[in-house]
Every structure is written in C-alpha cells, then in structure tokens.
Motif scaffolding. Structure first.
Motif, PDB file in Angstrom:
ATOM      1  N   ASP A   1       0.832  -1.207   0.000  1.00 47.97           N
ATOM      2  CA  ASP A   1       0.000   0.000   0.000  1.00 47.97           C
ATOM      3  C   ASP A   1       0.870   1.263   0.000  1.00 47.97           C
ATOM      4  OD1 ASP A   1      -2.523   1.336   0.190  1.00 47.97           O
ATOM      5  OD2 ASP A   1      -2.175   1.643   2.331  1.00 47.97           O
ATOM      6  N   LEU A   2       2.007   1.178   0.675  1.00 43.54           N
ATOM      7  CA  LEU A   2       2.915   2.333   0.734  1.00 43.54           C
ATOM      8  C   LEU A   2       3.703   2.493  -0.564  1.00 43.54           C
ATOM      9  CD1 LEU A   2       4.384   1.941   4.343  1.00 43.54           C
ATOM     10  CD2 LEU A   2       2.867   3.756   3.544  1.00 43.54           C
ATOM     11  N   ASN A   3       4.074   1.335  -1.163  1.00 41.64           N
ATOM     12  CA  ASN A   3       4.972   1.366  -2.335  1.00 41.64           C
ATOM     13  C   ASN A   3       4.269   1.346  -3.682  1.00 41.64           C
ATOM     14  OD1 ASN A   3       7.924   1.013  -1.446  1.00 41.64           O
ATOM     15  ND2 ASN A   3       6.775  -0.319  -0.092  1.00 41.64           N
ATOM     16  N   GLY A   4       3.090   0.766  -3.710  1.00 42.77           N
ATOM     17  CA  GLY A   4       2.361   0.654  -4.990  1.00 42.77           C
ATOM     18  C   GLY A   4       2.740  -0.569  -5.807  1.00 42.77           C
ATOM     19  N   PHE A   5       3.534  -1.485  -5.217  1.00 43.34           N
ATOM     20  CA  PHE A   5       3.925  -2.700  -5.943  1.00 43.34           C
ATOM     21  C   PHE A   5       3.535  -3.944  -5.147  1.00 43.34           C
ATOM     22  CE2 PHE A   5       7.099   0.541  -7.175  1.00 43.34           C
ATOM     23  CZ  PHE A   5       6.728   0.638  -8.511  1.00 43.34           C
ATOM     24  N   PRO A   6       3.163  -5.039  -5.861  1.00 45.14           N
ATOM     25  CA  PRO A   6       2.749  -6.246  -5.136  1.00 45.14           C
ATOM     26  C   PRO A   6       3.932  -7.008  -4.520  1.00 45.14           C
ATOM     27  CG  PRO A   6       2.637  -6.613  -7.515  1.00 45.14           C
ATOM     28  CD  PRO A   6       3.039  -5.183  -7.320  1.00 45.14           C
ATOM     29  N   PHE A   7       3.675  -7.645  -3.424  1.00 49.14           N
ATOM     30  CA  PHE A   7       4.631  -8.564  -2.777  1.00 49.14           C
ATOM     31  C   PHE A   7       6.003  -7.927  -2.536  1.00 49.14           C
ATOM     32  CE2 PHE A   7       1.349 -11.469  -4.073  1.00 49.14           C
ATOM     33  CZ  PHE A   7       1.306 -12.373  -3.018  1.00 49.14           C
ATOM     34  N   VAL A   8       6.000  -6.783  -1.841  1.00 50.67           N
ATOM     35  CA  VAL A   8       7.274  -6.155  -1.485  1.00 50.67           C
ATOM     36  C   VAL A   8       7.571  -6.280   0.018  1.00 50.67           C
ATOM     37  CG1 VAL A   8       7.434  -4.519  -3.406  1.00 50.67           C
ATOM     38  CG2 VAL A   8       6.158  -3.867  -1.365  1.00 50.67           C
ATOM     39  N   GLY A   9       6.657  -6.913   0.773  1.00 53.44           N
ATOM     40  CA  GLY A   9       6.863  -7.087   2.212  1.00 53.44           C
ATOM     41  C   GLY A   9       7.383  -8.480   2.537  1.00 53.44           C
TER      42      GLY A   9
END
Ligand code: URA
Length: 211
Positions: A68-76
């Motif tokens: 949600d912060l970055n705008g890209f999927p599966f970054v956590g």
C-alpha cells in the motif's frame, strides 16, 4: 538477418507495446476507482508488475501495508518468501507477471469481502486477457477460489489442490492453473514452505516443457 525472423521480432515488439498501452489504461482507471469502499482507506492502489509477455502470471490476495505504501505487489515479508521460492527454480521477478485480486488494501489486512472481489476482479480479468499467460499460479485460498470458479472448476480447499495442474480452455488457447499456498502462510507454519518448494518444482517442470 532473414526477413521472417526480422518480421517476427517487429510483430513481437508491436504486441508488447499494445499490451503495455492496454495495461496502462487499466492502471489509470484503478487510481480513480470507487466501485467499493476500499479506496477510502488505502494509500496507493497496487496494479501489478512484471513481464507483460510472461508465460506465467501469479495472483495473490490483496496489498498489505508495504504494498500500500509502495504501490507494488509482494514487497513485504510475503514477497521475500516468494522471491526465495522463485530463486529456488532460478526465476527472477522480471520473468513473471504478478498481481492480486484486490488492488486496494483492505483495512488492517482483513480478508477480502465477496462484493470487493466481485468489483475488483473485473480488472484482474482484463489483465489475464491482455497478458494471456500459459500458466496461472494462484497464491492462497481467495485467488484460487476466484480463478477456479472463473474457469468452471469446482473450487476446493487449497490443502487439497495445491501443486496440482488444472488445464482449462480460455480465449484462443489452454491455460494451466496451478494453485499454491499463499507465501505468507509460511510465516505461521514452516511445513508450508516445504510444500511450496515442492510445488514450485512442478511449475519449473511445466515451464521447461513449454519453452
Ligand atoms: N499478500 C498478497 O496477497 N499480495 C501482496 O501484494 C502482498 C501480500
């Protein structure tokens, strides 16, 4: 270079440009989307990313806090596990296309609601049609259920179907659907990692056959 190879390269390049244009158009629609209430609390919609011409498309559930912060999927943290699994079969993020059923983060990462899936899956359906992958790998129960129903396969719990290959007729070709556990499940149960590693070997062997 022979004319036929040159023409094939031009056609491929044009095909990629058309795909990018179509995907960009949808990603812009998502920014203004108010079809369900999720737009109210999210920071950034998360459309999807990767190789628009990939043979394989991964579909997760919904963006979490980092996405949600970055705008890209599966970054956590789930993304880190996914990267390890991809690495185990020598695939890079740039080789795949990845998205979610929901493009906006549900508050406090709660489960997606039926009406939210109904509204948002219109975007996913368009992404599938444009990218036209040979393999769809669904990550977790929600995306597995949605995709199985979309392609008229009676949905079953992920415990039963993970790592199996379902071949369905779609558009002008066949698609292989390979449901997988959600990578985030590994954070609660390490046994799931073993299953995911085995299931990624299935993906690897399928990808090698269609190469
Ligand atoms: N979980 C998902 O299903 N999707 C993401 O993008 C991140 C975590």
């Amino acid at each position: 270079m022979c004319v036929k190879i040159y023409m094939n390269m031009i056609n491929m390049q044009q095909g990629l440009e058309i795909k990018s244009e179509k995907l960009n158009k949808i990603s812009k629609e998502i920014i203004d989307c108010k079809k369900c209430i999720l737009y109210k609390e999210r920071i950034t919609p998360v459309f999807g990313i990767g190789n628009n011409n990939s043979d394989i498309m991964f579909i997760g559930e919904a963006p979490g806090k980092n996405e949600d912060l970055n705008g890209f999927p599966f970054v956590g943290s789930a993304g880190k596990i996914l990267d390890e699994l991809l690495q185990s079969i020598d695939i890079k993020r740039e080789d795949i296309y990845i998205t979610n059923i929901l493009k906006c983060r549900p508050p406090k990462n709660r489960n997606p609601k039926d009406n939210e899936i109904k509204c948002c899956s219109q975007y996913l359906d368009k992404q599938i049609e444009i990218i036209s992958p040979k393999i769809i790998s669904t990550l977790g129960n929600f995306s597995s259920k949605y995709i199985m129903e979309k392609f008229n396969i009676s949905p079953e719990n992920i415990n039963k179907i993970h790592g199996k290959i379902f071949i369905v007729g779609a558009f002008t070709t066949n698609i292989m659907i390979i449901p997988l556990y959600h990578p985030a499940a590994v954070l609660y149960n390490q046994n799931i990692k073993k299953a995911l590693i085995e299931d990624f070997k299935v993906i690897d062997s399928v990808l090698k056959k269609i190469d």
